[in-house]
Design a protein around this motif. Structure first.
Motif, PDB file in Angstrom:
ATOM      1  N   VAL A  13       0.826  -1.209   0.000  1.00  0.00           N
ATOM      2  CA  VAL A  13       0.000   0.000   0.000  1.00  0.00           C
ATOM      3  C   VAL A  13       0.857   1.255   0.000  1.00  0.00           C
ATOM      4  N   ASP A  14       1.851   1.301   0.893  1.00  0.00           N
ATOM      5  CA  ASP A  14       2.690   2.493   1.044  1.00  0.00           C
ATOM      6  C   ASP A  14       4.025   2.054   1.632  1.00  0.00           C
ATOM      7  N   LEU A  15       5.013   1.858   0.789  1.00  0.00           N
ATOM      8  CA  LEU A  15       6.300   1.344   1.237  1.00  0.00           C
ATOM      9  C   LEU A  15       7.018   2.345   2.139  1.00  0.00           C
ATOM     10  N   ASP A  16       6.936   3.638   1.815  1.00  0.00           N
ATOM     11  CA  ASP A  16       7.634   4.647   2.613  1.00  0.00           C
ATOM     12  C   ASP A  16       7.191   4.602   4.074  1.00  0.00           C
ATOM     13  N   ARG A  17       5.891   4.605   4.292  1.00  0.00           N
ATOM     14  CA  ARG A  17       5.381   4.598   5.667  1.00  0.00           C
ATOM     15  C   ARG A  17       5.626   3.242   6.333  1.00  0.00           C
ATOM     16  N   THR A  18       5.542   2.173   5.572  1.00  0.00           N
ATOM     17  CA  THR A  18       5.780   0.854   6.148  1.00  0.00           C
ATOM     18  C   THR A  18       7.213   0.731   6.646  1.00  0.00           C
ATOM     19  N   LEU A  19       8.170   1.177   5.855  1.00  0.00           N
ATOM     20  CA  LEU A  19       9.565   1.162   6.298  1.00  0.00           C
ATOM     21  C   LEU A  19       9.762   2.052   7.517  1.00  0.00           C
ATOM     22  N   SER A  20       9.063   3.169   7.564  1.00  0.00           N
ATOM     23  CA  SER A  20       9.186   4.103   8.688  1.00  0.00           C
ATOM     24  C   SER A  20       8.714   3.482   9.997  1.00  0.00           C
ATOM     25  N   THR A  21       7.694   2.627   9.919  1.00  0.00           N
ATOM     26  CA  THR A  21       7.166   2.028  11.149  1.00  0.00           C
ATOM     27  C   THR A  21       8.190   1.114  11.821  1.00  0.00           C
ATOM     28  N   ARG A  22       9.155   0.628  11.085  1.00  0.00           N
ATOM     29  CA  ARG A  22      10.149  -0.277  11.663  1.00  0.00           C
ATOM     30  C   ARG A  22      11.007   0.420  12.721  1.00  0.00           C
ATOM     31  N   PHE A  23      10.978   1.735  12.746  1.00  0.00           N
ATOM     32  CA  PHE A  23      11.777   2.476  13.720  1.00  0.00           C
ATOM     33  C   PHE A  23      10.966   2.827  14.971  1.00  0.00           C
ATOM     34  N   VAL A 230      16.335  -0.295  -0.232  1.00  0.00           N
ATOM     35  CA  VAL A 230      17.513  -0.263   0.641  1.00  0.00           C
ATOM     36  C   VAL A 230      17.978   1.178   0.836  1.00  0.00           C
ATOM     37  N   ARG A 231      17.954   1.948  -0.225  1.00  0.00           N
ATOM     38  CA  ARG A 231      18.331   3.366  -0.142  1.00  0.00           C
ATOM     39  C   ARG A 231      17.348   4.113   0.757  1.00  0.00           C
ATOM     40  N   LYS A 232      16.069   3.823   0.617  1.00  0.00           N
ATOM     41  CA  LYS A 232      15.069   4.463   1.473  1.00  0.00           C
ATOM     42  C   LYS A 232      15.323   4.139   2.937  1.00  0.00           C
ATOM     43  N   THR A 233      15.569   2.868   3.218  1.00  0.00           N
ATOM     44  CA  THR A 233      15.784   2.441   4.598  1.00  0.00           C
ATOM     45  C   THR A 233      16.982   3.152   5.216  1.00  0.00           C
ATOM     46  N   TRP A 234      18.059   3.286   4.434  1.00  0.00           N
ATOM     47  CA  TRP A 234      19.244   3.974   4.937  1.00  0.00           C
ATOM     48  C   TRP A 234      18.953   5.442   5.218  1.00  0.00           C
ATOM     49  N   LEU A 235      18.214   6.104   4.342  1.00  0.00           N
ATOM     50  CA  LEU A 235      17.870   7.514   4.544  1.00  0.00           C
ATOM     51  C   LEU A 235      16.985   7.695   5.772  1.00  0.00           C
ATOM     52  N   LEU A 236      16.052   6.771   5.976  1.00  0.00           N
ATOM     53  CA  LEU A 236      15.183   6.842   7.147  1.00  0.00           C
ATOM     54  C   LEU A 236      15.984   6.607   8.425  1.00  0.00           C
ATOM     55  N   TRP A 237      16.892   5.631   8.386  1.00  0.00           N
ATOM     56  CA  TRP A 237      17.744   5.356   9.548  1.00  0.00           C
ATOM     57  C   TRP A 237      18.588   6.573   9.896  1.00  0.00           C
ATOM     58  N   ARG A 238      19.123   7.230   8.887  1.00  0.00           N
ATOM     59  CA  ARG A 238      19.951   8.413   9.135  1.00  0.00           C
ATOM     60  C   ARG A 238      19.130   9.526   9.774  1.00  0.00           C
ATOM     61  N   ALA A 239      17.878   9.692   9.342  1.00  0.00           N
ATOM     62  CA  ALA A 239      17.010  10.716   9.941  1.00  0.00           C
ATOM     63  C   ALA A 239      16.684  10.384  11.392  1.00  0.00           C
TER      64      ALA A 239
END
Length: 244
Positions: A13-23, A230-239
């Motif tokens: 549905v929304d990969l950006d938000r789904t990856l964000s929830t992992r944090f 993978v690039r998205k996950t790294w950018l989210l982790w850095r934030a």
């Protein structure tokens, strides 16, 4: 519905938000994923229904399902009900989302609805995700979340666009400048976010990389503009670690 299944469904549905929830923490992850899936179910009505009365009936169906202990036979409603009494997820939030979509009903099925309600939906998701992670922090910050919704919503719609002529190119360059300006306006408040609240608005960390990619990409229908997961996950982790 286990968390792995939730991540799989929400990622479609929304990969950006789904990856964000992992944090976020474990129980909060579940609440965030269910919230995302529920909002998507409401949004799908606008893409499938052209008659306002029928749209209202379908929205009322979700309201009734949430009022039923068994979720009206709907797995998602049952999962939402299971957590609705918890501090992580409150039924009030779900009702507010239904009311929000009811406000779009008269424009359901039109280009106006698809193009002009997207940013409003994103703002609502940012606000409610923050309310789940840090209850009460979202109060009095309506303008901030509206701006977050506008910045992220605009860049996501920009990625889907294709300039058809020189005037379109000029128009989209103007949109990019507006996005950067709006992002600058919320930078101070983003920097001041408590660390526990950051996962609620983490997709904002992808806005500038999206703009950079958009400017450089070969924007053809065969090559959609997007960042690698993978690039998205790294950018989210850095934030998360360094802030926005």
């Amino acid at each position: 519905m286990n968390r792995a299944s939730l991540f799989q469904r929400a990622g479609q549905v929304d990969l950006d938000r789904t990856l964000s929830t992992r944090f976020a923490s474990g129980k909060q992850q579940t609440g965030l994923l269910l919230l995302l899936l529920f909002e998507n179910e409401l949004a799908k009505i606008s893409h499938k229904v052209n008659e306002p009365l029928l749209a209202r009936m379908k929205l009322q169906f979700w309201r009734d399902a949430l009022a039923d202990d068994h979720g009206g036979g709907m797995e998602l409603a049952r999962e939402l009900n299971r957590l609705s009494g918890d501090t992580v997820l409150r039924g009030r939030m779900l009702e507010e989302l239904i009311v929000l979509h009811e406000g779009f009903v008269e424009d359901f099925g039109t280009g106006f609805a698809r193009d002009n309600t997207y940013c409003t939906r994103q703002a609502a998701l940012f606000r409610k995700a923050c309310a789940l992670l840090v209850p009460g922090y979202e109060k009095g910050r309506d303008v901030f979340f509206e701006q977050c919704g506008s910045v992220y919503g605009e860049v996501k719609q920009l990625l889907k666009s294709r300039p058809a002529n020189p005037s379109s190119v000029d128009e989209e360059e103007g949109r990019q400048k507006q996005i950067r300006h709006a992002l600058n306006n919320i930078s101070a408040e983003l920097a001041a976010l408590p660390s526990k609240a950051r996962p609620a608005v983490l997709p904002i960390a992808l806005v500038m990389p999206y703009l950079y990619l958009y400017r450089r990409a070969n924007r053809s229908p065969e090559r959609p503009v997007d960042l690698h997961p993978v690039r998205k996950t790294w950018l989210l982790w850095r934030a998360i670690r360094r802030g926005f």
